[in-house]
Design a protein around this motif. Structure first.
Motif, mmCIF file in Angstrom:
data_model
loop_
_atom_site.group_PDB
_atom_site.id
_atom_site.type_symbol
_atom_site.label_atom_id
_atom_site.label_comp_id
_atom_site.label_asym_id
_atom_site.label_seq_id
_atom_site.Cartn_x
_atom_site.Cartn_y
_atom_site.Cartn_z
ATOM 1 N N LYS A 1 2.257 2.115 -3.800
ATOM 2 C CA LYS A 1 1.323 2.387 -4.775
ATOM 3 C C LYS A 1 1.203 4.022 -4.173
ATOM 4 C CE LYS A 1 -1.591 -1.810 -4.956
ATOM 5 N NZ LYS A 1 -2.778 -2.933 -4.778
ATOM 6 N N LYS A 2 1.214 4.595 -3.107
ATOM 7 C CA LYS A 2 0.705 5.556 -2.591
ATOM 8 C C LYS A 2 2.535 6.548 -3.313
ATOM 9 C CE LYS A 2 -1.903 5.084 1.515
ATOM 10 N NZ LYS A 2 -2.239 5.423 3.131
ATOM 11 N N GLN B 1 0.762 -1.345 -0.230
ATOM 12 C CA GLN B 1 -0.003 0.039 -0.335
ATOM 13 C C GLN B 1 0.503 0.927 -0.083
ATOM 14 O OE1 GLN B 1 -2.458 -0.284 3.484
ATOM 15 N NE2 GLN B 1 -3.830 -1.277 2.790
#
Length: 230
Positions: free
Chosen positions: A227-228, A224
């Motif tokens: 992805k950010k 995650q």
């Protein structure tokens, strides 16, 4: 004198049998070597039609893996009289009747049967359990072995397909060292250690689960964050 000799029964010859357990641990090879005292002209007449049958009575402490039996040499065929649960412990398993078919093409025949030891119930009396494997009964349909025959005969499957019955003649046998069975010792658990073993197993299992969950969560968080950043 001739009349008296006719009254004296002719003693049958005996097949000499040597039994050996090879390998170590819970997976063994049970080797049976049959030795016949045959004259040269008889040996030359032996063909694949000279069949032998070994009837093994395996105790509940050992079993055969039916799937493994298909990989045995072509001249050895095995028939087990019942289904085999390879996961069952000794105290929940019945004895097994095993028919081994082979052909006699010389004055010596060697048969190796893979056997496996079952887990035994823990005990406070001993750390080992003794398993006794009785010697097999030997039968034949070969006319060249009439001198070895006993008066006893049985009806048994003709082959491992169990599609028909044949009359088998029992042979006189002489076992190695006169032993009626071959034995092996199996290590078993100590009943007093059950609580400790159970608690340790539970602790190790829970620790493994926690580590696995932590790694899964950590990997998910890392993905995650990547992805950010993108």
């Amino acid at each position: 004198m001739l009349f008296l000799q006719l009254l004296i029964p002719v003693k049958s010859k005996s097949v000499e049998i040597t039994r050996t357990l090879k390998q170590e641990g819970f997976h063994r090879d049970l080797e049976t070597v049959l030795s016949f005292k045959l004259e040269k002209e008889i040996v030359e007449k032996l063909t694949w039609s000279c069949q032998l049958l070994l009837v093994e009575n395996l105790p509940s402490g050992v079993y055969v893996d039916v799937d493994q039996l298909s990989s045995l040499p072509d001249n050895i065929q095995v028939l087990v009289d019942s289904d085999v649960d390879i996961e069952a412990p000794e105290y929940a398993s019945p004895p097994l009747l095993v028919y081994i078919f082979t052909n006699l093409t010389s004055d010596r025949s060697s048969i190796t049967l893979p056997v496996h030891v079952r887990y035994h119930r823990p005990s406070n009396v001993s750390e080992y359990a003794q398993i006794l494997i009785e010697n097999p009964k030997i039968y034949s349909t070969c006319l060249h072995l009439s001198d070895y025959e006993n008066t006893e005969g049985i009806g048994a499957p003709c082959d491992n397909q169990n599609s028909s019955q044949c009359l088998w003649n029992r042979l006189q046998v002489l076992y190695n060292e006169g032993k009626s069975a071959i034995s092996l010792q199996v290590p078993i658990g100590v009943e007093q250690h059950s609580l400790f073993v159970g608690a340790t197993t539970l602790l190790v299992t829970m620790t493994g689960c926690v580590i696995l969950v932590w790694k899964i969560v950590k990997k998910s968080v890392d993905l995650q964050m990547r992805k950010k950043q993108l």
